[in-house]
Design a protein around this motif. Structure first.
Motif, mmCIF file in Angstrom:
data_model
loop_
_atom_site.group_PDB
_atom_site.id
_atom_site.type_symbol
_atom_site.label_atom_id
_atom_site.label_comp_id
_atom_site.label_asym_id
_atom_site.label_seq_id
_atom_site.Cartn_x
_atom_site.Cartn_y
_atom_site.Cartn_z
ATOM 1 N N TYR A 1 52.462 -6.576 40.366
ATOM 2 C CA TYR A 1 53.280 -6.199 41.483
ATOM 3 C C TYR A 1 54.652 -5.158 41.301
ATOM 4 N N ARG B 1 47.917 -7.697 48.359
ATOM 5 C CA ARG B 1 47.144 -8.292 47.360
ATOM 6 C C ARG B 1 47.701 -8.462 46.089
ATOM 7 N N LEU B 2 48.456 -7.527 45.607
ATOM 8 C CA LEU B 2 48.987 -8.212 44.127
ATOM 9 C C LEU B 2 50.218 -9.327 44.420
ATOM 10 N N TRP C 1 48.018 -12.487 44.595
ATOM 11 C CA TRP C 1 47.474 -12.542 43.392
ATOM 12 C C TRP C 1 48.684 -13.552 42.453
ATOM 13 N N VAL D 1 49.308 -17.025 43.893
ATOM 14 C CA VAL D 1 48.145 -18.128 43.565
ATOM 15 C C VAL D 1 48.229 -18.227 41.792
ATOM 16 N N ARG D 2 48.354 -17.325 41.165
ATOM 17 C CA ARG D 2 48.628 -17.685 39.721
ATOM 18 C C ARG D 2 49.910 -18.858 39.394
#
Length: 77
Positions: free
Chosen positions: A34, A56-57, A60, A63-64
């Motif tokens: 990002y 989306r980035l 992501w 989530v990570r």
């Protein structure tokens, strides 16, 4: 989703990221992708596609940051 809705969601996810970083809940490299791209919530002139990619980035990275090793092991089964 409309452009203004994407901007609002983008700004909200940035706040989530900031919160996670301030409380030590994010891994150091979770948001590297990002940070590498150049679309931020205040860039109103960018296209919907650019903001969708940024969302989306950000997601992501979130989530990570919240995944644990056990989550990854379960997901691989």
């Amino acid at each position: 989703m409309r452009h203004d809705e994407l901007l609002n969601l983008h700004a909200l996810l940035r706040l989530v990221r900031t919160y996670m970083e301030q409380h030590g809940d994010s891994s150091p490299d979770a948001f590297a992708a990002y940070d590498y791209q150049h679309t931020r919530p205040m860039h109103l002139h960018r296209s919907k596609r650019d903001h969708k990619r940024s969302l989306r980035l950000l997601l992501w990275g979130i989530v990570r940051s919240i995944e644990t090793e056990s989550d990854l092991a379960v997901a691989r089964r």
